[in-house]
Design a protein around this motif. Structure first.
Motif, PDB file in Angstrom:
ATOM      1  N   UNK A 212       1.007  -1.181  -0.003  1.00  0.00           N
ATOM      2  CA  UNK A 212      -0.073   0.055  -0.056  1.00  0.00           C
ATOM      3  C   UNK A 212       0.915   1.103   0.177  1.00  0.00           C
ATOM      4  N   UNK A 213       0.265   2.289  -0.095  1.00  0.00           N
ATOM      5  CA  UNK A 213       1.033   3.629  -0.122  1.00  0.00           C
ATOM      6  C   UNK A 213       1.830   3.786   1.273  1.00  0.00           C
ATOM      7  N   UNK A 214       2.750   4.424   1.089  1.00  0.00           N
ATOM      8  CA  UNK A 214       3.875   4.497   2.227  1.00  0.00           C
ATOM      9  C   UNK A 214       4.025   5.873   2.585  1.00  0.00           C
ATOM     10  N   UNK A 215       4.144   6.228   3.993  1.00  0.00           N
ATOM     11  CA  UNK A 215       4.503   7.610   4.131  1.00  0.00           C
ATOM     12  C   UNK A 215       5.914   7.492   4.769  1.00  0.00           C
ATOM     13  N   UNK A 216       6.789   8.407   3.758  1.00  0.00           N
ATOM     14  CA  UNK A 216       8.099   8.643   4.047  1.00  0.00           C
ATOM     15  C   UNK A 216       8.491   9.911   4.646  1.00  0.00           C
ATOM     16  N   UNK A 217       9.259   9.907   5.634  1.00  0.00           N
ATOM     17  CA  UNK A 217       9.641  11.354   6.320  1.00  0.00           C
ATOM     18  C   UNK A 217      10.972  11.928   5.829  1.00  0.00           C
ATOM     19  N   UNK A 218      10.976  13.180   5.385  1.00  0.00           N
ATOM     20  CA  UNK A 218      12.142  13.667   5.116  1.00  0.00           C
ATOM     21  C   UNK A 218      13.545  13.780   5.954  1.00  0.00           C
ATOM     22  N   UNK A 219      14.494  13.112   5.583  1.00  0.00           N
ATOM     23  CA  UNK A 219      15.878  13.139   6.654  1.00  0.00           C
ATOM     24  C   UNK A 219      16.476  14.693   6.499  1.00  0.00           C
ATOM     25  N   UNK A 220      16.321  15.203   5.650  1.00  0.00           N
ATOM     26  CA  UNK A 220      17.230  16.600   5.250  1.00  0.00           C
ATOM     27  C   UNK A 220      16.214  17.575   4.762  1.00  0.00           C
ATOM     28  N   UNK A 221      16.224  18.854   4.855  1.00  0.00           N
ATOM     29  CA  UNK A 221      15.435  19.948   4.440  1.00  0.00           C
ATOM     30  C   UNK A 221      16.328  20.980   4.312  1.00  0.00           C
ATOM     31  N   UNK A 222      16.337  21.576   3.194  1.00  0.00           N
ATOM     32  CA  UNK A 222      17.230  22.836   2.849  1.00  0.00           C
ATOM     33  C   UNK A 222      16.822  23.772   1.752  1.00  0.00           C
ATOM     34  N   UNK A 223      17.341  24.830   1.375  1.00  0.00           N
ATOM     35  CA  UNK A 223      16.932  25.585   0.465  1.00  0.00           C
ATOM     36  C   UNK A 223      18.298  25.695  -0.619  1.00  0.00           C
ATOM     37  N   UNK A 224      17.703  26.042  -1.830  1.00  0.00           N
ATOM     38  CA  UNK A 224      18.941  26.539  -2.855  1.00  0.00           C
ATOM     39  C   UNK A 224      18.462  27.755  -3.538  1.00  0.00           C
ATOM     40  N   UNK A 225      19.314  28.629  -3.340  1.00  0.00           N
ATOM     41  CA  UNK A 225      19.345  29.922  -3.871  1.00  0.00           C
ATOM     42  C   UNK A 225      19.714  30.125  -5.133  1.00  0.00           C
ATOM     43  N   UNK A 226      19.349  31.290  -5.904  1.00  0.00           N
ATOM     44  CA  UNK A 226      19.604  31.555  -7.299  1.00  0.00           C
ATOM     45  C   UNK A 226      21.046  31.438  -7.670  1.00  0.00           C
ATOM     46  N   UNK A 227      21.819  31.916  -6.577  1.00  0.00           N
ATOM     47  CA  UNK A 227      23.309  32.016  -6.959  1.00  0.00           C
ATOM     48  C   UNK A 227      24.116  30.596  -6.464  1.00  0.00           C
TER      49      UNK A 227
END
Length: 410
Positions: A212-227
């Motif tokens: 069945x569908x699985x629920x995954x949790x992010x291990x890392x979160x960050x942002x990438x800027x334009x430069x």
């Protein structure tokens, strides 16, 4: 096609394999002339009330060079996926003279669509014409569903070294990427990373209940800027701009993916040809390279035939990775499994969300039809599941037996 994985094992076979060989085979590997397998990859961005589609077409088997052969392309935006659906926009374009900087083996075109035709339910029908020897023309068709949410995405993910857009849905841990924005808004792009822990495809006759569908949790979160330039140094599934309608998943794999070169990587796709005891012995062998050599020699019956088997098997693995990778490597998907064991289908048709593969070109192989259904997936629009049937058992075991007897046609 140069296949590093195959070449690695070929060298091993030439230098390090001793021991007795099994009895001579009556039907050795048969080499046939290859036919093209055209594939299209794409990305897009919105700018100035238009949707810009970047389409890259290449022959996965590198039999035909579209850069030299392509003469023109045409497209139609239709109200649905059938060629009987109403046309809302169309155009036909002769290919320009290719620049010396264009990459050999592929042709890239950019199509700008007015925003008003980019609607849910509309489909781009794209047709590339290529001139073969003897002035014969070959037509290749592709379809790309359109969605109004595509008009909200104003950036491309590009290779930081070459500046070329990343069109495939995978990258490697050695790639360096950056975000190229179009228009005034050049904000950040949120990235989430998830651990990949998905199993290889089950055999086509397996009737066990699908997970069945699985629920995954992010291990890392960050942002990438334009430069920013970012190196995705950890394997995993990366999700760009989560919680948006145009979220994009990116499978990040090691080394030279879609090629596989390390013995442990090369062992994994053998799940389709081996018993559990054989896999255990191969994985626990002190000398993994020697164990792999012995395995292929046993199948081939001679060094020459073993080389041909290795070349064909890992070529199919590479092509499966290039064509079918989604939230997991292409070789481990349903389509990858069928492609590796049965080879290129003789006919491919699409009907709505279903893709049908038909095999019927070999006199010794009966007619077989596999149907894959597109499934919703957070990370990709390239996830298809095989409709499994018990009656596939005979065809599956027969195909695997031919591999194990060294009688596969390449």
């Amino acid at each position: 096609m140069k296949n590093t994985a195959a070449l690695l094992l070929l060298l091993l076979l030439m230098t390090g394999c001793g021991g007795g060989l099994p009895p001579e085979r009556l039907q050795p590997v048969v080499v046939k002339q290859e036919s093209p397998e055209m594939m299209m990859q794409h990305s897009y961005y919105a700018s100035n009330d238009s949707l810009h589609l970047i389409l890259r077409i290449e022959d996965a088997r590198q039999v035909l060079d579209p850069l030299q052969a392509a003469t023109s392309y045409e497209y139609a935006i239709r109200a649905g996926g059938s060629e009987k659906d109403a046309v809302v926009a169309s155009d036909s374009v002769d290919m320009p003279k290719r620049k010396i900087t264009d990459k050999e083996g592929e042709v890239t075109v950019e199509v700008a669509l007015p925003a008003q035709v980019v609607q849910d339910g509309h489909v781009l029908h794209f047709r590339l014409w290529q001139q073969l020897m003897g002035q014969e023309l070959m037509e290749t068709k592709f379809r790309l569903p359109l969605h109004s949410s595509m008009l909200q995405k104003n950036y491309l993910l590009v290779n930081a070294t070459t500046g070329q857009p990343l069109l495939q849905n995978y990258a490697t841990t050695s790639d360096r990427l950056r975000v190229q924005h179009f228009g005034a808004d050049s904000g950040t792009v949120t990235v989430q990373r998830f651990e990949p822990d998905f199993m290889p495809a089950a055999p086509p006759m397996s009737m066990r209940a699908p997970a069945g569908p699985r629920t995954l949790s992010a291990t890392d979160t960050y942002t990438i800027g334009a430069a920013d330039t970012v190196a995705l140094r950890q394997e995993g599934i990366y999700l760009l701009d989560p919680n948006t309608a145009f979220a994009r998943g990116l499978l990040v794999m090691p080394n030279r993916f879609p090629l596989i070169t390390r013995p442990q990587e090369m062992l994994q796709p053998l799940v389709y040809l081996t018993t559990s005891e054989e896999r255990k012995a191969l994985s626990e062998a002190k000398n993994a390279k020697a164990a792999m050599d012995r395995f292929w020699l046993q199948l081939g019956g001679s060094k020459a035939e073993a080389r041909a088997l290795i070349r064909e098997f890992y070529k199919r693995v590479e092509l499966a990775n290039r064509r079918f990778s989604s939230h997991k490597a292409g070789w481990s998907t349903d389509r990858g499994m069928i492609y590796i064991v049965f080879g290129q289908p003789s006919q491919v048709t699409e009907n709505g969300s279903d893709i049908t593969w038909i095999y019927r070109d070999a006199a010794e192989r009966p007619y077989i039809k596999f149907v894959f259904t597109k499934k919703e997936n957070t990370f990709t629009r390239n996830h298809y599941e095989l409709i499994r049937r018990r009656e596939y058992g005979d065809s599956w075991y027969s195909a695997v037996a031919k591999w194990r007897a060294g009688r596969i046609s390449t």
